[in-house]
Scaffold this active site. Structure first.
Site, PDB file in Angstrom:
ATOM      1  N   ASP A 152       0.807  -1.217   0.000  1.00 38.89           N
ATOM      2  CA  ASP A 152       0.000   0.000   0.000  1.00 38.89           C
ATOM      3  C   ASP A 152       0.839   1.266   0.000  1.00 38.89           C
ATOM      4  OD1 ASP A 152       1.069  -0.195   2.512  1.00 38.89           O
ATOM      5  OD2 ASP A 152      -0.830  -0.101   3.601  1.00 38.89           O
ATOM      6  N   CYS A 155       4.834  -0.323   2.778  1.00 43.87           N
ATOM      7  CA  CYS A 155       5.275  -1.688   3.089  1.00 43.87           C
ATOM      8  C   CYS A 155       6.589  -1.726   3.877  1.00 43.87           C
ATOM      9  CB  CYS A 155       5.374  -2.528   1.819  1.00 43.87           C
ATOM     10  SG  CYS A 155       6.529  -1.885   0.575  1.00 43.87           S
ATOM     11  N   HIS A 271       8.801  -4.406  -3.528  1.00 44.07           N
ATOM     12  CA  HIS A 271       7.958  -4.538  -2.337  1.00 44.07           C
ATOM     13  C   HIS A 271       8.804  -5.089  -1.194  1.00 44.07           C
ATOM     14  CE1 HIS A 271       4.448  -5.264   0.118  1.00 44.07           C
ATOM     15  NE2 HIS A 271       4.740  -6.544   0.219  1.00 44.07           N
TER      16      HIS A 271
END
Length: 291
Positions: A152, A155, A271
């Site tokens: 989002d 992370c 990520h």
């Protein structure tokens, strides 16, 4: 017949609304990815193509299901045509042959782009599986396993928050990171430059960047990790599938926070995930804090 036509109109109107909602969502997604980041922009286009294809398939299935329930409604095609023209103004009653040819070319090009996007998504999925397998091997050797963190924009901060022994919010971690960087401008400013022009950041550029850390869901990277290691007085290790472990804050003696950096974890690319002890995952119990 009249009742089925009313229901059909409701379905088509809902389909139009869902398409507009998806378009609005796509605009938000595009605004969250810098235009200068070509890699993330490419992955974004793949995700948009996937979302559009899924919505189109969903709508087609709903219409087919409706036709199964009401197979004798011969007048529904005219309803579809009328609704398709609802948003058009001054539409001529007769479509020229040239316009039909243009529409056909557009349709064929869209089909081609969808096939390309699908192939690229499959290719990306293969990279993702390979990365996950290699990371699982690396983590297993350290008696650890991956712990998923939402993608989002927060992370990196959420992965760190997950491993801290004390309670702290993501907002607090962002604020403390920015405060530390503002107080040590000379330590961080040399590492910043404009991604489009390559020009070095001015002091004002840097301070605006720090403001964005607090005010926006901007991705965190190595520089923010270095600031956080000083804020927490804790080493931070970053495990990757294709690179040695990256460590910041080696001067501190606490047990390190361990993050997993993934290149292909989500539709926008990079990520951060957290980790947890392998035994906890194996027996289904709660993972103890790592530090």
């Amino acid at each position: 017949m009249e009742r089925s036509q009313d229901e059909y109109q409701r379905i088509l109107r809902r389909h139009q609304r869902e398409k507009k909602e998806l378009q609005a969502h796509v605009v938000v997604m595009k605004n969250e990815v810098p235009k200068s980041d070509k890699r993330k922009r490419k992955q974004l286009l793949l995700e948009v193509a996937r979302l559009e294809a899924e919505l189109e398939q969903k709508h087609q299935q709903e219409l087919e299901k409706f036709q199964e329930l009401f197979p004798d409604n011969s007048g529904l095609s005219s309803v579809t045509e009328d609704l398709a023209k609802m948003d058009l103004e001054n539409q001529p009653p007769r479509i020229l042959k040239a316009q039909k040819r243009r529409e056909r070319r557009v349709a064929l090009e869209r089909e081609r782009q969808e096939r390309i996007a699908e192939a690229q998504m499959e290719h990306l999925a293969g990279y993702r599986r390979d990365e996950e397998e290699r990371l699982a091997t690396i983590l297993s050797a350290r008696n650890l396993e991956l712990k998923d963190i939402p993608s989002d924009g927060h992370c990196m901060y959420r992965a760190i928050q997950d491993q801290l022994a004390f309670s702290v919010t993501v907002e607090s971690l962002r604020s403390r990171t920015a405060d530390y960087m503002r107080k040590h401008v000379d330590d961080f400013l040399p590492f910043f430059s404009d991604p489009e022009t390559g020009d070095a950041y001015t002091r004002d550029d840097f301070l605006r960047y720090c403001d964005d850390i607090v005010g926006n869901a901007t991705w965190g990277g190595q520089i923010e990790l270095r600031a956080l290691s000083h804020v927490l007085k804790t080493p931070i290790e970053v495990i990757q599938a294709d690179a040695p472990v990256f460590i910041v804050g080696e001067e501190y003696t606490k047990k390190p926070v361990i993050l997993v950096y993934m290149h292909f974890a989500c539709h926008l690319g990079e990520h951060y995930n957290s980790v947890k002890p392998l035994e906890a995952g194996a027996v289904g119990g709660a993972a103890p804090r790592l530090f």
